[in-house]
Enzyme design. Structure first.
Site, PDB file in Angstrom:
ATOM      1  N   THR A  47       0.833  -1.198   0.000  1.00 38.68           N
ATOM      2  CA  THR A  47       0.000   0.000   0.000  1.00 38.68           C
ATOM      3  C   THR A  47       0.865   1.243   0.000  1.00 38.68           C
ATOM      4  OG1 THR A  47      -1.660  -1.240   1.254  1.00 38.68           O
ATOM      5  CG2 THR A  47      -1.913   1.153   1.175  1.00 38.68           C
ATOM      6  N   ASP A  71       6.198  -6.818   5.160  1.00 33.26           N
ATOM      7  CA  ASP A  71       7.268  -6.531   6.126  1.00 33.26           C
ATOM      8  C   ASP A  71       8.308  -7.652   6.096  1.00 33.26           C
ATOM      9  OD1 ASP A  71       6.000  -4.191   7.003  1.00 33.26           O
ATOM     10  OD2 ASP A  71       4.943  -5.235   8.614  1.00 33.26           O
TER      11      ASP A  71
END
Length: 152
Positions: A47, A71
């Site tokens: 995003t 991540d």
């Protein structure tokens, strides 16, 4: 653990990560430093990367969104020596469901001794450093030696 040297290149590979409440702050920071960042290769969680690219026109290699594994993708790139700098605006006031991934990402950035900014002031210090666009030698774990010791 024994250490060895890795040279961060003049053209850095920079990972951009921001929690939801920090995305607008990161966008403004990128916009402010757009001319300098254009000389480097940018990566980001999904995003964040798409928002940065849309807002600034900079080319950003977007991973998955953070909660969906982004991540961890960035962390793997750090461990492989494919990320040189981490700009990670995380939200210390709100818990996130993927908090273990966040901790792992910060741990890997520390293990592999890359510059990390977790707030605006530190990000500004890093990007305004006289050495930001130069090569820089950093100490990192000597993994081949570490593995050899573990396999004895």
């Amino acid at each position: 653990m024994e250490l060895t040297t890795r040279t961060l290149p003049a053209q850095k590979k920079i990972a951009l990560v921001a929690h939801d409440h920090c995305k607008s702050m990161l966008m403004k920071w990128v916009e402010r430093h757009k001319a300098l960042l254009a000389n480097h290769t940018l990566y980001a969680t999904g995003t964040t990367g798409n928002l940065v690219q849309r807002a600034t026109g900079l080319n950003v290699n977007a991973m998955l969104s953070g909660p969906m594994g982004g991540d961890q993708q960035v962390g793997a790139m750090i461990a492989e020596g494919k990320i040189d700098v981490l700009i990670f605006f995380w939200d210390p006031l709100n818990a996130v469901p993927h908090d273990p991934d966040v901790k792992a990402l910060l741990r890997l950035a520390t293990v592999w001794n890359i510059p990390v900014a977790t707030n605006l002031s530190t990000a500004d210090f890093i990007i305004q450093s006289p050495t930001f666009s130069d090569t820089l030698d950093v100490l990192i774990p000597d993994y081949p030696r570490y593995l050899a010791e573990r396999l004895k």
